[in-house]
Scaffold this active site. Sequence first.
Site, PDB file in Angstrom:
ATOM      1  N   GLU A  94     -17.504  -3.427   7.637  1.00  9.48           N
ATOM      2  CA  GLU A  94     -16.576  -2.883   8.641  1.00  9.48           C
ATOM      3  C   GLU A  94     -16.685  -1.361   8.783  1.00  9.48           C
ATOM      4  O   GLU A  94     -16.420  -0.807   9.849  1.00  9.48           O
ATOM      5  CB  GLU A  94     -15.124  -3.265   8.320  1.00  9.48           C
ATOM      6  CG  GLU A  94     -14.627  -2.686   7.004  1.00  9.48           C
ATOM      7  CD  GLU A  94     -13.184  -3.036   6.674  1.00  9.48           C
ATOM      8  OE1 GLU A  94     -12.351  -3.120   7.587  1.00  9.48           O
ATOM      9  OE2 GLU A  94     -12.899  -3.217   5.472  1.00  9.48           O
ATOM     10  N   ASP A 128     -13.891  -4.921  -2.931  1.00  7.47           N
ATOM     11  CA  ASP A 128     -14.892  -3.915  -2.535  1.00  7.47           C
ATOM     12  C   ASP A 128     -15.855  -3.555  -3.672  1.00  7.47           C
ATOM     13  O   ASP A 128     -16.909  -2.966  -3.422  1.00  7.47           O
ATOM     14  CB  ASP A 128     -14.198  -2.630  -2.059  1.00  7.47           C
ATOM     15  CG  ASP A 128     -13.410  -2.837  -0.772  1.00  7.47           C
ATOM     16  OD1 ASP A 128     -13.636  -3.861  -0.108  1.00  7.47           O
ATOM     17  OD2 ASP A 128     -12.566  -1.987  -0.453  1.00  7.47           O
ATOM     18  N   ARG A 188     -22.802 -12.953  19.494  1.00  5.34           N
ATOM     19  CA  ARG A 188     -21.397 -13.235  19.190  1.00  5.34           C
ATOM     20  C   ARG A 188     -20.967 -12.502  17.924  1.00  5.34           C
ATOM     21  O   ARG A 188     -21.791 -12.250  17.035  1.00  5.34           O
ATOM     22  CB  ARG A 188     -21.190 -14.743  18.964  1.00  5.34           C
ATOM     23  CG  ARG A 188     -21.393 -15.584  20.204  1.00  5.34           C
ATOM     24  CD  ARG A 188     -20.239 -15.442  21.177  1.00  5.34           C
ATOM     25  NE  ARG A 188     -20.345 -16.368  22.284  1.00  5.34           N
ATOM     26  CZ  ARG A 188     -20.998 -16.138  23.421  1.00  5.34           C
ATOM     27  NH1 ARG A 188     -21.638 -15.000  23.598  1.00  5.34           N
ATOM     28  NH2 ARG A 188     -21.039 -17.048  24.377  1.00  5.34           N
ATOM     29  N   ARG A 228     -10.129 -12.424   1.244  1.00  6.73           N
ATOM     30  CA  ARG A 228      -9.307 -12.093   0.078  1.00  6.73           C
ATOM     31  C   ARG A 228      -8.377 -13.237  -0.314  1.00  6.73           C
ATOM     32  O   ARG A 228      -7.593 -13.103  -1.247  1.00  6.73           O
ATOM     33  CB  ARG A 228      -8.441 -10.856   0.372  1.00  6.73           C
ATOM     34  CG  ARG A 228      -9.201  -9.609   0.628  1.00  6.73           C
ATOM     35  CD  ARG A 228      -8.429  -8.347   0.291  1.00  6.73           C
ATOM     36  NE  ARG A 228      -7.047  -8.320   0.650  1.00  6.73           N
ATOM     37  CZ  ARG A 228      -6.473  -7.370   1.405  1.00  6.73           C
ATOM     38  NH1 ARG A 228      -7.209  -6.392   1.893  1.00  6.73           N
ATOM     39  NH2 ARG A 228      -5.205  -7.384   1.642  1.00  6.73           N
ATOM     40  N   THR A 257      -4.803   2.913  -6.357  1.00  6.67           N
ATOM     41  CA  THR A 257      -3.929   2.542  -7.475  1.00  6.67           C
ATOM     42  C   THR A 257      -4.325   3.313  -8.731  1.00  6.67           C
ATOM     43  O   THR A 257      -3.477   3.797  -9.482  1.00  6.67           O
ATOM     44  CB  THR A 257      -4.024   1.021  -7.730  1.00  6.67           C
ATOM     45  OG1 THR A 257      -3.748   0.344  -6.512  1.00  6.67           O
ATOM     46  CG2 THR A 257      -3.062   0.570  -8.813  1.00  6.67           C
ATOM     47  N   ARG A 311       0.849  -1.201   0.000  1.00  9.33           N
ATOM     48  CA  ARG A 311       0.000   0.000   0.000  1.00  9.33           C
ATOM     49  C   ARG A 311       0.877   1.241   0.000  1.00  9.33           C
ATOM     50  O   ARG A 311       1.719   1.408   0.880  1.00  9.33           O
ATOM     51  CB  ARG A 311      -0.900   0.009   1.229  1.00  9.33           C
ATOM     52  CG  ARG A 311      -2.019  -0.999   1.144  1.00  9.33           C
ATOM     53  CD  ARG A 311      -3.160  -0.630   2.070  1.00  9.33           C
ATOM     54  NE  ARG A 311      -4.173  -1.671   2.086  1.00  9.33           N
ATOM     55  CZ  ARG A 311      -5.169  -1.750   1.198  1.00  9.33           C
ATOM     56  NH1 ARG A 311      -5.266  -0.850   0.242  1.00  9.33           N
ATOM     57  NH2 ARG A 311      -6.058  -2.724   1.276  1.00  9.33           N
ATOM     58  N   ASN A 335      -8.994   1.716  -5.999  1.00  5.31           N
ATOM     59  CA  ASN A 335      -9.153   3.173  -6.163  1.00  5.31           C
ATOM     60  C   ASN A 335      -7.864   3.960  -6.021  1.00  5.31           C
ATOM     61  O   ASN A 335      -7.566   4.822  -6.849  1.00  5.31           O
ATOM     62  CB  ASN A 335     -10.189   3.691  -5.160  1.00  5.31           C
ATOM     63  CG  ASN A 335     -11.598   3.491  -5.696  1.00  5.31           C
ATOM     64  OD1 ASN A 335     -11.869   3.804  -6.849  1.00  5.31           O
ATOM     65  ND2 ASN A 335     -12.473   2.938  -4.879  1.00  5.31           N
ATOM     66  N   ARG A 341     -28.710 -17.843  19.076  1.00  2.82           N
ATOM     67  CA  ARG A 341     -27.966 -16.599  19.324  1.00  2.82           C
ATOM     68  C   ARG A 341     -28.205 -15.544  18.258  1.00  2.82           C
ATOM     69  O   ARG A 341     -28.673 -15.848  17.152  1.00  2.82           O
ATOM     70  CB  ARG A 341     -26.459 -16.898  19.303  1.00  2.82           C
ATOM     71  CG  ARG A 341     -25.963 -17.563  20.547  1.00  2.82           C
ATOM     72  CD  ARG A 341     -24.503 -17.919  20.393  1.00  2.82           C
ATOM     73  NE  ARG A 341     -23.980 -18.461  21.636  1.00  2.82           N
ATOM     74  CZ  ARG A 341     -22.858 -19.157  21.727  1.00  2.82           C
ATOM     75  NH1 ARG A 341     -22.152 -19.416  20.655  1.00  2.82           N
ATOM     76  NH2 ARG A 341     -22.449 -19.595  22.902  1.00  2.82           N
ATOM     77  N   MET A 369     -15.458  -7.154   5.145  1.00  2.00           N
ATOM     78  CA  MET A 369     -14.645  -6.029   4.688  1.00  2.00           C
ATOM     79  C   MET A 369     -15.465  -5.058   3.837  1.00  2.00           C
ATOM     80  O   MET A 369     -16.452  -5.447   3.216  1.00  2.00           O
ATOM     81  CB  MET A 369     -13.441  -6.526   3.897  1.00  2.00           C
ATOM     82  CG  MET A 369     -12.296  -6.952   4.784  1.00  2.00           C
ATOM     83  SD  MET A 369     -10.854  -7.346   3.798  1.00  2.00           S
ATOM     84  CE  MET A 369      -9.614  -7.440   5.089  1.00  2.00           C
TER      85      MET A 369
HETATM   86  O1  F6P Z   1      -9.613  -2.581  -0.381  1.00  2.00           O
HETATM   87  C1  F6P Z   1      -9.774  -3.919  -0.089  1.00  2.00           C
HETATM   88  C2  F6P Z   1      -9.804  -4.139   1.400  1.00  2.00           C
HETATM   89  O2  F6P Z   1      -9.881  -5.515   1.603  1.00  2.00           O
HETATM   90  C3  F6P Z   1     -10.911  -3.412   2.153  1.00  2.00           C
HETATM   91  O3  F6P Z   1     -12.147  -4.047   2.077  1.00  2.00           O
HETATM   92  C4  F6P Z   1     -10.353  -3.383   3.539  1.00  2.00           C
HETATM   93  O4  F6P Z   1     -10.929  -2.334   4.272  1.00  2.00           O
HETATM   94  C5  F6P Z   1      -8.898  -3.165   3.297  1.00  2.00           C
HETATM   95  O5  F6P Z   1      -8.616  -3.680   2.015  1.00  2.00           O
HETATM   96  C6  F6P Z   1      -7.988  -3.836   4.288  1.00  2.00           C
HETATM   97  O6  F6P Z   1      -6.683  -3.442   4.011  1.00  2.00           O
HETATM   98  P1  F6P Z   1      -5.371  -4.164   4.521  1.00  2.00           P
HETATM   99  O7  F6P Z   1      -5.211  -5.427   3.746  1.00  2.00           O
HETATM  100  O8  F6P Z   1      -4.288  -3.176   4.217  1.00  2.00           O
HETATM  101  O9  F6P Z   1      -5.566  -4.423   5.979  1.00  2.00           O
END
Ligand code: F6P
Length: 387
Positions: free
Chosen positions: A260, A165, A304, A313, A143, A103, A141, A200, A207
Amino acid sequence: MLFFLIDKQKTKHYNKNSEVNPEESEAYKLRRKIGILTAGGDCPGLNAAIRGVAKASYERFDVEFIGIADGYRGLIEGDYRTMGQSEFSGILTLGGTILGTSRRPYRNMQVIEEDNVDKVALMKSNYMRMGLDCLVTLGGNGTHKTANLLSEEGLNVIALPKTIDNDIYGTDVTFGFHTAVDIATDVVDRIHTTANSHGRVMVIELMGNKAGWLTLYAGIAGGADIILLPEMPYSLDSVIASIEKRIENRHRFTIIVVAEGAYDKTMAKMKNKERIQFLKEKNFPTISYYLASEIEQKTGLETRVVIPGHYLRGGNPSPYDRVLSTQFGSYAARLIEKGQYGQTVAMVNGKISSNPLKVAASQSKFVPKDHQMIKCGNDIGVSFGQE
Ligand code: F6P
């Protein structure tokens, strides 16, 4: 003696004493040198897309690939190497990225930091030093924004839209997204059985910091009862009312999927950093812990939290993403052949095509409140936490 000349965007090495400089030959002139990098978060389908670009390029023209390590880091630091054609075989089903990634936030790209490095100047000079005809960037985005910056600086750039995303503007879909939907849906499916056994409330956090596409798709596909998205700040009262309604209707459990980056109506008044601080002060690592705690306090129901995180991913791309990545990759090769640079490959109304980089980099694609899947969810009684 070896000369090192910079001729516009080409760096040439040749022996002064040889009669014929092979690099002046017609074949050499037609040869394209393509730099390729993957940047930002990884996702399934990156290798399939790299393979698509490479295979289609080798089919269409004389080409040499330079693999740039770890995204823009490699371009800044000059960490790259020539790749052989065989390296692009056998990677269709492989997760992650063979090039590595990192990143490098766009907001810092033009900022000279403590190390005194002019990152943009270095990226440009390394592009020249490699003698590239074109740079192919695979990313999300951030990139795209840097790719557009480099394009505006005069480099030949083609981008490919990847991210779980699914939030890149101008494309119906990004590669990596549907594999993540498959994985997230499997999580929701599996949580159903344990939620039922124990009676529950289960809060599954997926993500998606700003865009809720993954949560929306996995929520509908997995039959979640409540879906909470960053685009639609939720009312806690509405969430509690939906859980209580399920109890009244004799359901033993409630499944909530929350992105998240989702937040409630109170937090909606805060800036992003303030929201993070707000949760931190309350000792909640993420939004789902805050939500679960509120639900337990207000309903007394055992609740929970499940966070699959980077698991979403990981691993190999689904058949859908293998096809999409291959289509995107091969289309990129066509653009390179035609010299149509400053473009990002896209799926527009179901057709593989491309958009100007500056358009794709200008904004993100969020879930509209009136999206047909929200309407569908409402129709079948899913709550989006709205009053
Ligand atoms: O942009 C993809 C993503 O998986 C997002 O959904 C998530 O918020 C972020 O990357 C997490 O980033 P990293 O892998 O740097 O923790």
